[in-house]
Design a protein around this motif. Structure first.
Motif, mmCIF file in Angstrom:
data_model
loop_
_atom_site.group_PDB
_atom_site.id
_atom_site.type_symbol
_atom_site.label_atom_id
_atom_site.label_comp_id
_atom_site.label_asym_id
_atom_site.label_seq_id
_atom_site.Cartn_x
_atom_site.Cartn_y
_atom_site.Cartn_z
ATOM 1 N N LEU A 239 0.806 -1.217 0.000
ATOM 2 C CA LEU A 239 0.000 0.000 0.000
ATOM 3 C C LEU A 239 0.840 1.267 0.000
ATOM 4 C CD1 LEU A 239 -2.419 -1.067 2.883
ATOM 5 C CD2 LEU A 239 -2.822 -1.335 0.436
ATOM 6 N N GLU B 222 -3.908 4.451 1.041
ATOM 7 C CA GLU B 222 -4.583 3.210 0.637
ATOM 8 C C GLU B 222 -4.955 2.371 1.853
ATOM 9 O OE1 GLU B 222 -3.144 2.233 -3.823
ATOM 10 O OE2 GLU B 222 -1.732 1.627 -2.262
ATOM 11 N N VAL B 223 -5.966 1.507 1.669
ATOM 12 C CA VAL B 223 -6.517 0.704 2.754
ATOM 13 C C VAL B 223 -6.632 -0.753 2.313
ATOM 14 C CG1 VAL B 223 -8.506 0.356 4.279
ATOM 15 C CG2 VAL B 223 -7.883 2.665 3.559
ATOM 16 N N TYR B 224 -6.254 -1.659 3.201
ATOM 17 C CA TYR B 224 -6.475 -3.100 2.998
ATOM 18 C C TYR B 224 -7.525 -3.530 4.014
ATOM 19 C CZ TYR B 224 -5.756 -8.122 3.176
ATOM 20 O OH TYR B 224 -5.949 -9.481 3.153
ATOM 21 N N THR B 225 -8.559 -4.252 3.563
ATOM 22 C CA THR B 225 -9.624 -4.684 4.473
ATOM 23 C C THR B 225 -9.884 -6.174 4.319
ATOM 24 O OG1 THR B 225 -10.677 -2.510 4.367
ATOM 25 C CG2 THR B 225 -12.038 -4.335 5.157
ATOM 26 N N SER C 266 -9.269 -3.434 9.080
ATOM 27 C CA SER C 266 -8.610 -2.677 8.007
ATOM 28 C C SER C 266 -7.266 -2.159 8.479
ATOM 29 C CB SER C 266 -9.477 -1.516 7.525
ATOM 30 O OG SER C 266 -9.419 -0.435 8.426
ATOM 31 N N LYS D 223 -4.846 0.944 7.261
ATOM 32 C CA LYS D 223 -4.742 2.131 6.409
ATOM 33 C C LYS D 223 -3.364 2.744 6.580
ATOM 34 C CE LYS D 223 -6.346 6.592 5.162
ATOM 35 N NZ LYS D 223 -7.106 7.749 5.398
ATOM 36 N N THR E 191 -1.474 5.898 6.737
ATOM 37 C CA THR E 191 -1.789 7.310 6.963
ATOM 38 C C THR E 191 -0.675 8.238 6.507
ATOM 39 O OG1 THR E 191 -0.977 7.157 9.234
ATOM 40 C CG2 THR E 191 -3.341 6.796 8.883
ATOM 41 N N ASP F 163 -14.380 5.150 1.395
ATOM 42 C CA ASP F 163 -13.456 4.454 0.496
ATOM 43 C C ASP F 163 -14.176 3.237 -0.071
ATOM 44 O OD1 ASP F 163 -11.425 3.141 -0.806
ATOM 45 O OD2 ASP F 163 -10.160 2.893 0.950
ATOM 46 N N VAL G 269 -12.949 6.079 6.126
ATOM 47 C CA VAL G 269 -11.530 6.178 6.451
ATOM 48 C C VAL G 269 -11.150 7.652 6.501
ATOM 49 C CG1 VAL G 269 -10.925 3.959 5.402
ATOM 50 C CG2 VAL G 269 -10.811 6.036 4.034
ATOM 51 N N SER H 162 -8.465 10.611 5.351
ATOM 52 C CA SER H 162 -7.683 10.826 4.135
ATOM 53 C C SER H 162 -6.180 10.879 4.384
ATOM 54 C CB SER H 162 -8.134 12.105 3.439
ATOM 55 O OG SER H 162 -7.925 13.224 4.276
#
Length: 168
Positions: free
Chosen positions: A77, A81-84, A96, A98, A100, A144, A154, A156
């Motif tokens: 990432l 971006e975010v992984y869930t 998740s 994220k 930052t 998102d 989420v 930003s």
């Protein structure tokens, strides 16, 4: 149930005066745990072929992270971006990760991550459904939908310029 961490890469661990972790283990209660790290492309990682200067999420297929086991790169990432995982560890709850922030202009380079589990991870269909948390330094709350509909509320990310410290 939100946890935030600042990661450093293994190649700059010796410059880590703030004792930030190199890797964060996300325990599943099984041998198939997740590991989140910052793949900083310096030192022994200078010639990576994948995921340079990105946050990586790896899952092991056994061993609980204490012994050898097959591992799988789940995602890498960039900042924002975010992984869930929608049904984390068969709990019926989402988890998740994220990114930052990523700052490679400093030594050591750092990556900020936010790990959110369960009811703190609010689903949404539009930005209007994401309430402002009142924290300036994590940015604007938004929906998102990269993982599909419904999406996930989420933040930003840090609105300040890279390399500058955000102060509330």
């Amino acid at each position: 149930r939100v946890s935030s961490f600042t990661l450093v890469g293994i190649g700059e661990f010796d410059l880590n005066d703030d004792n930030h972790p190199v890797v964060v283990k996300i325990e599943t209660g099984t041998g198939e745990d997740y590991f989140v790290g910052f793949n900083r492309a310096v030192g022994p990682n200078a010639q990576n072929v994948e995921a340079d200067d990105k946050v990586t999420i790896v899952q092991v297929s056994g061993g609980n992270g204490l012994s050898y086991s097959q591992s799988y790169l789940k995602d890498h990432l960039w900042e924002g971006e975010v992984y869930t995982e929608n049904n984390f560890a068969n709990t019926g709850e989402p988890l998740s990760v994220k990114v930052t922030s990523i700052d490679t202009s400093t030594e050591p380079g750092t990556a900020g991550i936010q790990i959110t589990f369960g009811s703190d991870l609010h689903t949404c269909d539009s930005n209007d459904e994401c309430l402002d948390d009142g924290v300036y330094c994590n940015g604007v709350e938004m929906c998102d939908t990269n993982g599909g509909i419904p999406g996930v509320c989420v933040s930003s990310g840090n609105p300040c310029q890279s390399g500058l410290k955000c102060v509330e």
